[in-house]
Design an enzyme around this catalytic site. Structure first.
Site, short mmCIF file in Angstrom:
data_model
loop_
_atom_site.label_atom_id
_atom_site.label_comp_id
_atom_site.label_asym_id
_atom_site.label_seq_id
_atom_site.Cartn_x
_atom_site.Cartn_y
_atom_site.Cartn_z
N GLN A 70 0.91 -1.28 -0.05
CA GLN A 70 -0.13 -0.19 0.02
C GLN A 70 0.94 1.21 0.04
O GLN A 70 1.88 1.44 0.72
CB GLN A 70 -0.77 0.01 1.27
CG GLN A 70 -1.84 1.16 1.18
CD GLN A 70 -2.78 1.37 2.19
OE1 GLN A 70 -2.14 1.62 3.37
NE2 GLN A 70 -3.96 1.02 2.41
N CYS A 100 -7.21 5.94 5.34
CA CYS A 100 -6.49 5.83 6.68
C CYS A 100 -6.61 7.34 7.02
O CYS A 100 -6.34 8.17 6.12
CB CYS A 100 -5.17 5.04 6.55
SG CYS A 100 -4.36 5.33 8.09
N LYS A 142 -8.14 1.45 -1.64
CA LYS A 142 -8.90 1.26 -0.01
C LYS A 142 -9.16 2.78 0.21
O LYS A 142 -8.58 3.63 0.44
CB LYS A 142 -7.82 0.65 0.79
CG LYS A 142 -8.51 0.61 2.19
CD LYS A 142 -7.71 -0.45 3.17
CE LYS A 142 -8.33 -0.59 4.46
NZ LYS A 142 -8.18 0.59 5.47
N ASN A 203 -15.32 -3.52 4.72
CA ASN A 203 -14.37 -3.65 5.92
C ASN A 203 -14.97 -2.56 6.96
O ASN A 203 -15.62 -1.63 6.69
CB ASN A 203 -12.97 -3.00 5.55
CG ASN A 203 -12.07 -2.50 6.60
OD1 ASN A 203 -11.84 -1.39 6.65
ND2 ASN A 203 -11.84 -3.58 7.51
C1 LIG Z 1 -3.56 0.47 14.14
C2 LIG Z 1 -3.87 0.97 13.13
C3 LIG Z 1 -3.18 1.01 11.81
C4 LIG Z 1 -3.95 1.34 10.46
N1 LIG Z 1 -3.26 1.64 9.38
C5 LIG Z 1 -3.75 1.69 8.29
C6 LIG Z 1 -2.99 1.97 6.96
O1 LIG Z 1 -1.92 1.89 7.05
N2 LIG Z 1 -3.50 1.89 5.95
C7 LIG Z 1 -4.90 1.70 5.90
O2 LIG Z 1 -5.58 1.84 4.38
N3 LIG Z 1 -5.62 1.51 6.72
C8 LIG Z 1 -5.14 1.49 7.97
N4 LIG Z 1 -6.01 1.23 9.15
C9 LIG Z 1 -7.38 1.12 9.03
C10 LIG Z 1 -7.85 -0.43 8.79
O3 LIG Z 1 -7.12 -0.99 7.50
C11 LIG Z 1 -9.19 -0.88 8.83
O4 LIG Z 1 -9.76 0.01 7.35
C12 LIG Z 1 -9.82 -0.31 10.10
O5 LIG Z 1 -9.25 -0.66 11.18
C13 LIG Z 1 -11.36 -0.53 10.21
O6 LIG Z 1 -11.28 -2.15 10.03
P1 LIG Z 1 -11.54 -2.91 11.54
O7 LIG Z 1 -12.80 -2.60 12.05
O8 LIG Z 1 -11.70 -4.44 11.03
O9 LIG Z 1 -10.36 -3.02 12.41
C14 LIG Z 1 -5.38 1.10 10.28
C15 LIG Z 1 -6.08 0.53 11.55
C16 LIG Z 1 -5.48 0.52 12.81
C17 LIG Z 1 -6.29 -0.18 13.93
#
Ligand SMILES: Cc1cc2nc3c(=O)[nH]c(=O)nc-3n(C[C@H](O)[C@H](O)[C@H](O)COP(=O)(O)O)c2cc1C
Length: 349
Positions: A70, A100, A142, A203
């Site tokens: 990514q 993010c 994403k 997601n």
């Molecule tokens: C610690 C952490 C770091 C994350 N870093 C990224 C990232 O680098 N790139 C991204 O697209 N999303 C990132 N996310 C978002 C996750 O990919 C995901 O979209 C989000 O946590 C929702 O999914 P979940 O409810 O299953 O956790 C991050 C989430 C967390 C908790």
């Protein structure tokens, strides 16, 4: 489930998480049944490519394919260069981060903030797709549902992204403004799925096999992506995959299986990061795994004081061997989600 020419073993993915889904964790998740694992985001800033942090993120030694990286940034040309840089280092799929809540760089916001500036977002997608096309590398996206409740433009961006050649779209069912607050909603993901022909991945807040099935039913999505619920419980990926395939719940893993996997995971950490950083970065994984278990809090407190890899590895091994004496299968632990205020805001973009 297919991305470009890559056929995936199942439709349950582990989400990219900066500071979590490094190569060792991706391999752990693949071992516990993830059909696909995307790297932590890699910055598009050339001046940071040679930092230890970024070079570790671009290291895919021994990683099972397809290797998906990514990239994050705010400038189309820089993002295109970053894509090629990572393709040259083994990336087989490039994912663009518009999901993010990343911080401000060069007076522009990156990650999900790009959704507020559609011309810029589409310019980035166009440039990255064009840069990857000569290498035969598919580009995926994403994103979130939109910038804020009044500006849910995921459907518009998805349609445009598909027209520009994006081959898979993941949607986290929250807006950028929401951060991690409130609950994910799935109507917008369903609308994205209805609007495009490329595979759509749902997601947000998926933390059990039943929830995964309900989200697939509500959205019509092709796959689910799981983030926080896989922290300390990577076997949720195979539990979900098994349930989706058979309708049956899988038994929890054997304690000895978890023990073997976690000890290998720790060694991978020490090898990738070196002892000083490896011991520190492994602490969170150990803490997540034993949270809610008898003696887990004591182990976590002890681990936080240990500074050498041997001592950390042995403490974990002793704890898990003792657990295996009293439990054949992994005991039910407290379900854990990273609180919103602990989600890492990436420093490097
Ligand atoms: C610690 C952490 C770091 C994350 N870093 C990224 C990232 O680098 N790139 C991204 O697209 N999303 C990132 N996310 C978002 C996750 O990919 C995901 O979209 C989000 O946590 C929702 O999914 P979940 O409810 O299953 O956790 C991050 C989430 C967390 C908790």
């Amino acid at each position: 489930m297919q991305i470009g020419s890559y056929v995936l073993p199942n439709n349950v993915f582990v989400a990219p998480m900066a500071g979590v889904t490094d190569r060792p964790f991706r391999q752990l998740c693949r071992g516990f049944g993830a059909g696909y694992a995307v790297s932590e985001m890699v910055t598009s800033r050339k001046d940071l490519w040679h930092t230890l942090k970024t070079s570790r993120r671009a290291d895919h030694t021994g990683e099972p394919g397809p290797i998906a990286v990514q990239i994050a940034g705010t400038d189309a040309e820089m993002m295109a260069e970053a894509a090629v840089y990572n393709v040259d280092r083994g990336a087989q799929i490039i994912d663009i981060n518009m999901g993010c809540p990343a911080k401000k760089v060069c007076n522009k916001w990156a990650g999900s903030a790009l959704m507020q500036d559609e011309p810029l977002a589409l310019g980035i997608i166009e440039a990255v797709v064009a840069a990857c096309a000569p290498h035969g590398v598919p580009v995926t996206l994403k994103m979130r549902t939109g910038w804020c409740a009044r500006e849910k433009n995921a459907v518009r961006i998805a349609r445009a992204a598909e027209a520009l050649g994006v081959q898979m779209i993941t949607v986290h069912g929250r807006t950028r403004e929401q951060g991690y607050k409130g609950s994910a909603e799935y109507e917008t993901i369903a609308a994205v799925k209805a609007a495009v022909r490329v595979p759509v991945v749902a997601n947000g807040d998926i933390d059990s096999p039943a929830k995964a099935q309900a989200v697939l039913a509500a959205t019509g999505a092709d796959a689910v992506m799981i983030g926080r619920a896989a922290q300390g419980r990577p076997w949720i990926l195979r539990e979900v995959a098994h349930y989706l395939a058979t309708g049956e719940l899988l038994a929890p893993p054997l304690v000895l299986e978890v023990c073997r996997a976690l000890l290998v995971h720790l060694q991978d950490h020490y090898t990738l990061y070196g002892e000083y950083t490896g011991v520190r970065s492994a602490r969170k994984h150990i803490g997540w795994m034993v949270r809610g278990l008898v003696g887990g809090e004591e182990l976590r407190a002890r681990i936080n004081e240990l500074e050498d890899a041997d001592a950390q590895w042995r403490a974990v091994s002793d704890y898990l061997q003792a657990l295996a004496q009293s439990h054949e299968r992994w005991p039910h632990a407290i379900a854990l989600k990273t609180p919103a205020n602990e989600v890492e805001t990436p420093r490097e973009l």
